[in-house]
Write an enzyme that holds these catalytic residues in place. Structure first.
Site, short mmCIF file in Angstrom:
data_model
loop_
_atom_site.label_atom_id
_atom_site.label_comp_id
_atom_site.label_asym_id
_atom_site.label_seq_id
_atom_site.Cartn_x
_atom_site.Cartn_y
_atom_site.Cartn_z
N LEU A 28 13.78 45.62 62.57
CA LEU A 28 12.38 45.19 62.70
C LEU A 28 12.23 43.67 62.68
CD1 LEU A 28 10.54 47.85 60.51
CD2 LEU A 28 10.98 47.86 62.97
N LEU A 31 14.59 40.71 67.07
CA LEU A 31 15.36 41.16 68.23
C LEU A 31 15.55 42.67 68.37
CD1 LEU A 31 18.15 38.43 67.95
CD2 LEU A 31 16.19 38.44 69.51
N TYR A 159 23.17 30.06 55.44
CA TYR A 159 23.12 30.84 56.69
C TYR A 159 24.34 30.53 57.56
CZ TYR A 159 21.09 32.22 61.27
OH TYR A 159 20.84 32.76 62.50
C1 AKB Z 1 17.31 29.67 62.87
O1 AKB Z 1 16.62 28.72 63.25
O2 AKB Z 1 17.72 29.80 61.71
C2 AKB Z 1 17.72 30.70 63.90
C3 AKB Z 1 19.02 30.33 64.51
C4 AKB Z 1 19.09 29.23 65.47
O3 AKB Z 1 20.01 30.92 64.20
N1 AKB Z 1 16.71 30.82 64.89
#
Ligand code: AKB
Length: 334
Positions: A28, A31, A159
C-alpha cells in the site's frame, strides 16, 4: 527459524509454470497497487497478492487478493508463501530516507530485519526475489555525475545503509546459493495517484498538487538541487521487464535505472509553461538538503540498457504534461 544458509545445496527453482504467483510486501505504499495492476493484467488477478499491515481502501480490496502481512513476522510470512504457492516476491516494505532518519530504530527493524526474513524465505522456497534499491544507496564519496553501477557506496542515512546491505546480501546469496535475487536502484518516483511517504524526493510530487491547488509550493530543497527522477509508469515497466528477463541476460544483479534529472527550479519552469502563475519559495530543511547533497545528480544506467533493454519513455516535458492532466482528471472524478 529454519534456514538453508549452512547447506551446500543451491537453489533450484521449480519447473517453469505458465504464470508466476506473486506476493508484494509493503503493497500500500507508492508502488505496490500500480505494479499489482500491471502484473494482474499479464498473469491473472488471482496470481498477484498485495500485502501490507494497513487496511486497504475499498478499491484496492475489491480489485484483487489482499492479505495482512508484517515482514517482521517470519512464520506468518512463510505460511503465506507456502499456502499461496508463491514463486515471485516483490519486497516493497521499507521506511524511506527522511522518515528513516526520524526513526532510526524502526528503519533498522523494517529495512534490515524485515529484509533478512524475506531473503531467508526466498532462499528456502526458491523464489525470484525483487528488492528495490535507490539513489540513496550512494553517499558523499560516490561519483555523483554520473553514478555508475559499481563504485564507492558510503551512504550517510540508515535508509541508504540498509539498501547497500540489501544489495550485498542478495548478491552474496545469489553467488553462494543461486538465489534469483534482482535489484534495481530507483530514482525519485513521481506519480499523480499515489503518495511517496517520507522521502527526500517527495517535493517533486507535492509541487504538482500545489501548482493545481494554491499555485504556491514551498520547497524544502534549494532551487539548484539536481536529483535523478522517474515517472511511475517507467518505474513499473522497468520492474516488470527486469523480473521477466532471462537469467542468462543479467551480467549484474543490481542495476541503476535512469530517466531524467532535474532541479526544483527546472521542474517549476516546466510547470509554468502550463500554469504561468506558479510561485515557488525555498526554505531548505537541513536534514533533507544534506541527504540530497550526498546523492548522485545523475545515474549511469548503460548496463541496464545493454543487458535487458531498459529505455525510459518519459522525459521532463512528458512527465509534467502527464502529471498535470492526471491530477486534474483525478480531481474532477472525486
Ligand atoms: C527517498 O527520497 O527517500 C526515495 C528514494 C530516492 O529512494 N524516494
Amino acid at each position: 527459524q529454519s534456514s538453508r544458509w549452512n547447506s551446500q545445496e543451491t537453489c533450484s527453482p521449480p519447473p517453469p509454470r505458465d504464470n508466476p504467483r506473486v506476493l508484494i510486501t509493503g503493497g500500500l505504499g507508492q508502488l505496490g497497487v500500480g505494479l499489482a495492476q500491471i502484473l494482474r493484467k499479464q498473469y491473472g488477478t488471482e496470481n498477484v497478492i498485495l500485502s501490507d499491515i494497513k487496511k486497504p481502501p475499498p478499491h484496492v480490496f475489491s480489485s484483487g487478493p489482499f492479505v495482512y502481512a508484517d515482514v517482521l513476522d517470519y512464520k506468518h510470512l512463510r505460511e503465506l508463501i507456502v499456502n499461496n504457492r508463491i514463486t515471485w516476491l516483490v519486497h516493497y516494505s521499507a521506511l524511506l530516507s527522511a522518515v528513516g532518519e526520524a526513526n532510526v530504530a524502526l528503519a533498522r527493524k523494517i529495512n534490515i530485519t524485515g529484509l533478512h526474513n524475506v531473503l531467508d524465505l526466498a532462499l528456502e522456497n526458491c523464489l525470484r526475489l525483487f528488492v528495490p534499491s535507490t539513489i540513496g544507496a550512494f553517499g558523499p564519496s560516490s561519483p555523483r555525475d554520473p553514478a555508475p553501477d559499481l563504485c564507492v557506496q558510503r551512504p550517510r542515512t540508515i535508509y541508504g545503509v540498509s539498501k547497500v546491505h540489501g544489495e550485498l546480501m542478495g548478491e552474496y546469496l545469489h553467488h553462494k546459493y543461486g538465489l534469483d535475487f534482482r535489484c534495481l536502484r530507483y530514482p525519485g518516483v513521481i506519480s499523480a495517484t499515489t503518495q511517496p511517504g517520507g522521502g527526500t524526493t517527495d517535493y517533486a510530487v507535492q509541487i504538482f498538487h500545489d501548482a493545481l491547488s494554491t499555485g504556491h509550493h514551498e520547497c524544502y530543497l534549494r532551487p539548484d538541487t539536481r536529483l535523478p527522477m522517474m515517472h511511475i509508469s517507467d518505474c513499473h515497466r522497468a520492474t516488470v521487464e527486469f523480473m521477466q528477463a532471462p537469467e542468462c541476460q543479467l551480467s549484474l544483479r543490481t542495476y541503476n535505472i535512469a530517466a531524467m534529472s532535474f532541479t526544483p527550479e527546472e521542474v517549476a519552469q516546466e510547470i509554468r509553461k502550463h500554469l504561468p502563475h506558479l510561485k515557488v519559495t525555498y526554505n531548505p530543511d537541513s536534514v533533507r538538503q544534506t541527504i540530497a547533497d550526498s546523492w548522485p545528480v545523475r545515474f549511469d544506467d548503460s548496463n541496464a540498457r545493454r543487458d535487458w533493454g531498459w529505455s525510459p519513455a518519459f522525459g521532463l516535458e512528458e512527465l509534467v504534461a502527464d502529471m498535470l492532466s492526471a491530477i486534474r482528471n483525478k480531481r474532477t472524478n472525486e
